[in-house]
Design a protein around this motif. Structure first.
Motif, PDB file in Angstrom:
ATOM      1  N   HIS A   1      70.168 114.895  -0.247  1.00  0.00           N
ATOM      2  CA  HIS A   1      70.147 114.771   1.205  1.00  0.00           C
ATOM      3  C   HIS A   1      68.774 114.269   1.627  1.00  0.00           C
ATOM      4  CE1 HIS A   1      70.870 115.598   5.391  1.00  0.00           C
ATOM      5  NE2 HIS A   1      69.787 116.336   5.432  1.00  0.00           N
ATOM      6  N   VAL A   2      68.743 113.203   2.384  1.00  0.00           N
ATOM      7  CA  VAL A   2      67.484 112.712   2.939  1.00  0.00           C
ATOM      8  C   VAL A   2      67.454 113.145   4.397  1.00  0.00           C
ATOM      9  CG1 VAL A   2      66.107 110.678   3.474  1.00  0.00           C
ATOM     10  CG2 VAL A   2      67.408 110.766   1.344  1.00  0.00           C
ATOM     11  N   GLU A   3      66.522 114.030   4.698  1.00  0.00           N
ATOM     12  CA  GLU A   3      66.472 114.636   6.028  1.00  0.00           C
ATOM     13  C   GLU A   3      65.673 113.803   7.022  1.00  0.00           C
ATOM     14  OE1 GLU A   3      64.716 118.767   7.765  1.00  0.00           O
ATOM     15  OE2 GLU A   3      65.888 118.855   5.932  1.00  0.00           O
ATOM     16  N   LEU A   4      64.635 113.147   6.562  1.00  0.00           N
ATOM     17  CA  LEU A   4      63.726 112.447   7.456  1.00  0.00           C
ATOM     18  C   LEU A   4      63.237 111.175   6.780  1.00  0.00           C
ATOM     19  CD1 LEU A   4      61.882 112.516  10.031  1.00  0.00           C
ATOM     20  CD2 LEU A   4      60.207 113.698   8.605  1.00  0.00           C
ATOM     21  N   THR A   5      63.155 110.108   7.533  1.00  0.00           N
ATOM     22  CA  THR A   5      62.553 108.876   7.034  1.00  0.00           C
ATOM     23  C   THR A   5      61.523 108.419   8.055  1.00  0.00           C
ATOM     24  OG1 THR A   5      64.235 107.470   8.058  1.00  0.00           O
ATOM     25  CG2 THR A   5      64.615 108.133   5.772  1.00  0.00           C
ATOM     26  N   CYS A   6      60.471 107.797   7.575  1.00  0.00           N
ATOM     27  CA  CYS A   6      59.472 107.220   8.477  1.00  0.00           C
ATOM     28  C   CYS A   6      58.854 106.012   7.783  1.00  0.00           C
ATOM     29  CB  CYS A   6      58.413 108.250   8.873  1.00  0.00           C
ATOM     30  SG  CYS A   6      57.515 108.947   7.505  1.00  0.00           S
ATOM     31  N   THR A   7      58.270 105.141   8.586  1.00  0.00           N
ATOM     32  CA  THR A   7      57.713 103.905   8.054  1.00  0.00           C
ATOM     33  C   THR A   7      56.542 103.450   8.911  1.00  0.00           C
ATOM     34  OG1 THR A   7      58.262 101.648   7.384  1.00  0.00           O
ATOM     35  CG2 THR A   7      59.305 102.437   9.384  1.00  0.00           C
ATOM     36  N   SER A   8      55.804 102.505   8.399  1.00  0.00           N
ATOM     37  CA  SER A   8      54.731 101.897   9.188  1.00  0.00           C
ATOM     38  C   SER A   8      55.379 100.982  10.232  1.00  0.00           C
ATOM     39  CB  SER A   8      53.784 101.111   8.283  1.00  0.00           C
ATOM     40  OG  SER A   8      54.256  99.794   8.080  1.00  0.00           O
ATOM     41  N   PRO A   9      54.630 100.560  11.223  1.00  0.00           N
ATOM     42  CA  PRO A   9      55.191  99.688  12.247  1.00  0.00           C
ATOM     43  C   PRO A   9      55.337  98.218  11.810  1.00  0.00           C
ATOM     44  CG  PRO A   9      52.909 100.180  12.770  1.00  0.00           C
ATOM     45  CD  PRO A   9      53.274 101.005  11.562  1.00  0.00           C
ATOM     46  N   LEU A  10      54.863  97.889  10.618  1.00  0.00           N
ATOM     47  CA  LEU A  10      54.943  96.497  10.164  1.00  0.00           C
ATOM     48  C   LEU A  10      56.389  96.098   9.877  1.00  0.00           C
ATOM     49  CD1 LEU A  10      51.814  96.408   7.850  1.00  0.00           C
ATOM     50  CD2 LEU A  10      52.063  95.368  10.106  1.00  0.00           C
TER      51      LEU A  10
ATOM     52  N   ARG B   1      57.830  94.183   7.661  1.00  0.00           N
ATOM     53  CA  ARG B   1      58.320  94.230   6.278  1.00  0.00           C
ATOM     54  C   ARG B   1      58.724  95.642   5.875  1.00  0.00           C
ATOM     55  NH1 ARG B   1      52.649  93.041   5.914  1.00  0.00           N
ATOM     56  NH2 ARG B   1      51.491  94.716   4.933  1.00  0.00           N
ATOM     57  N   ALA B   2      57.968  96.634   6.339  1.00  0.00           N
ATOM     58  CA  ALA B   2      58.292  98.026   6.029  1.00  0.00           C
ATOM     59  C   ALA B   2      59.513  98.486   6.817  1.00  0.00           C
ATOM     60  CB  ALA B   2      57.088  98.919   6.330  1.00  0.00           C
ATOM     61  N   ARG B   3      59.558  98.133   8.103  1.00  0.00           N
ATOM     62  CA  ARG B   3      60.714  98.510   8.930  1.00  0.00           C
ATOM     63  C   ARG B   3      61.989  97.866   8.407  1.00  0.00           C
ATOM     64  NH1 ARG B   3      57.644  96.912  13.350  1.00  0.00           N
ATOM     65  NH2 ARG B   3      59.222  95.339  13.762  1.00  0.00           N
ATOM     66  N   GLN B   4      61.914  96.578   8.046  1.00  0.00           N
ATOM     67  CA  GLN B   4      63.108  95.895   7.541  1.00  0.00           C
ATOM     68  C   GLN B   4      63.599  96.530   6.239  1.00  0.00           C
ATOM     69  OE1 GLN B   4      62.659  91.705   6.629  1.00  0.00           O
ATOM     70  NE2 GLN B   4      64.862  91.426   6.406  1.00  0.00           N
ATOM     71  N   THR B   5      62.668  96.868   5.366  1.00  0.00           N
ATOM     72  CA  THR B   5      63.048  97.508   4.099  1.00  0.00           C
ATOM     73  C   THR B   5      63.760  98.835   4.365  1.00  0.00           C
ATOM     74  OG1 THR B   5      61.182  96.466   2.927  1.00  0.00           O
ATOM     75  CG2 THR B   5      62.175  98.413   1.905  1.00  0.00           C
ATOM     76  N   LEU B   6      63.171  99.670   5.214  1.00  0.00           N
ATOM     77  CA  LEU B   6      63.794 100.961   5.490  1.00  0.00           C
ATOM     78  C   LEU B   6      65.128 100.799   6.209  1.00  0.00           C
ATOM     79  CD1 LEU B   6      63.666 103.983   5.205  1.00  0.00           C
ATOM     80  CD2 LEU B   6      62.336 104.071   7.329  1.00  0.00           C
ATOM     81  N   ASP B   7      65.211  99.846   7.137  1.00  0.00           N
ATOM     82  CA  ASP B   7      66.489  99.605   7.830  1.00  0.00           C
ATOM     83  C   ASP B   7      67.590  99.249   6.831  1.00  0.00           C
ATOM     84  OD1 ASP B   7      65.369 100.154  10.283  1.00  0.00           O
ATOM     85  OD2 ASP B   7      65.157  98.048  10.864  1.00  0.00           O
ATOM     86  N   LEU B   8      67.257  98.420   5.851  1.00  0.00           N
ATOM     87  CA  LEU B   8      68.256  98.042   4.838  1.00  0.00           C
ATOM     88  C   LEU B   8      68.677  99.254   4.013  1.00  0.00           C
ATOM     89  CD1 LEU B   8      66.634  94.689   3.711  1.00  0.00           C
ATOM     90  CD2 LEU B   8      68.916  94.924   4.687  1.00  0.00           C
ATOM     91  N   VAL B   9      67.729 100.097   3.664  1.00  0.00           N
ATOM     92  CA  VAL B   9      68.039 101.308   2.891  1.00  0.00           C
ATOM     93  C   VAL B   9      68.940 102.224   3.713  1.00  0.00           C
ATOM     94  CG1 VAL B   9      67.066 103.414   1.873  1.00  0.00           C
ATOM     95  CG2 VAL B   9      65.996 101.185   1.422  1.00  0.00           C
TER      96      VAL B   9
END
Length: 71
Positions: A49-58, A60-68
């Motif tokens: 279970h992944v409870e929380l995700t966070c990323t930098s505002p850049l 490339r990081a946001r796009q990567t996390l959005d895809l995940v």
């Protein structure tokens, strides 16, 4: 017990060109998108279970996390 997973952004155009990005942004390559999708598959298999995700505002990081998250 909680587990912390750290993930780097997927490959970008600047990575391919060996350009240091710093705070500059560069879009993900098709390989970077594939890397994000493979990471999502790994998490589905290994993380209960992944409870929380966070990323930098850049981007490339946001796009990567959005895809995940989408996977």
């Amino acid at each position: 017990m909680q587990t912390l997973y750290l993930m780097r952004h997927g490959q970008t155009e600047y990575n391919v060109q060996h350009i240091l990005q710093g705070r500059c942004d560069s879009p993900l390559t098709s390989e970077g998108i594939a890397q994000a999708r493979r990471t999502a598959a790994w998490l589905r298999e290994h993380a209960e279970h992944v409870e929380l995700t966070c990323t930098s505002p850049l981007g490339r990081a946001r796009q990567t996390l959005d895809l995940v998250r989408e996977e």
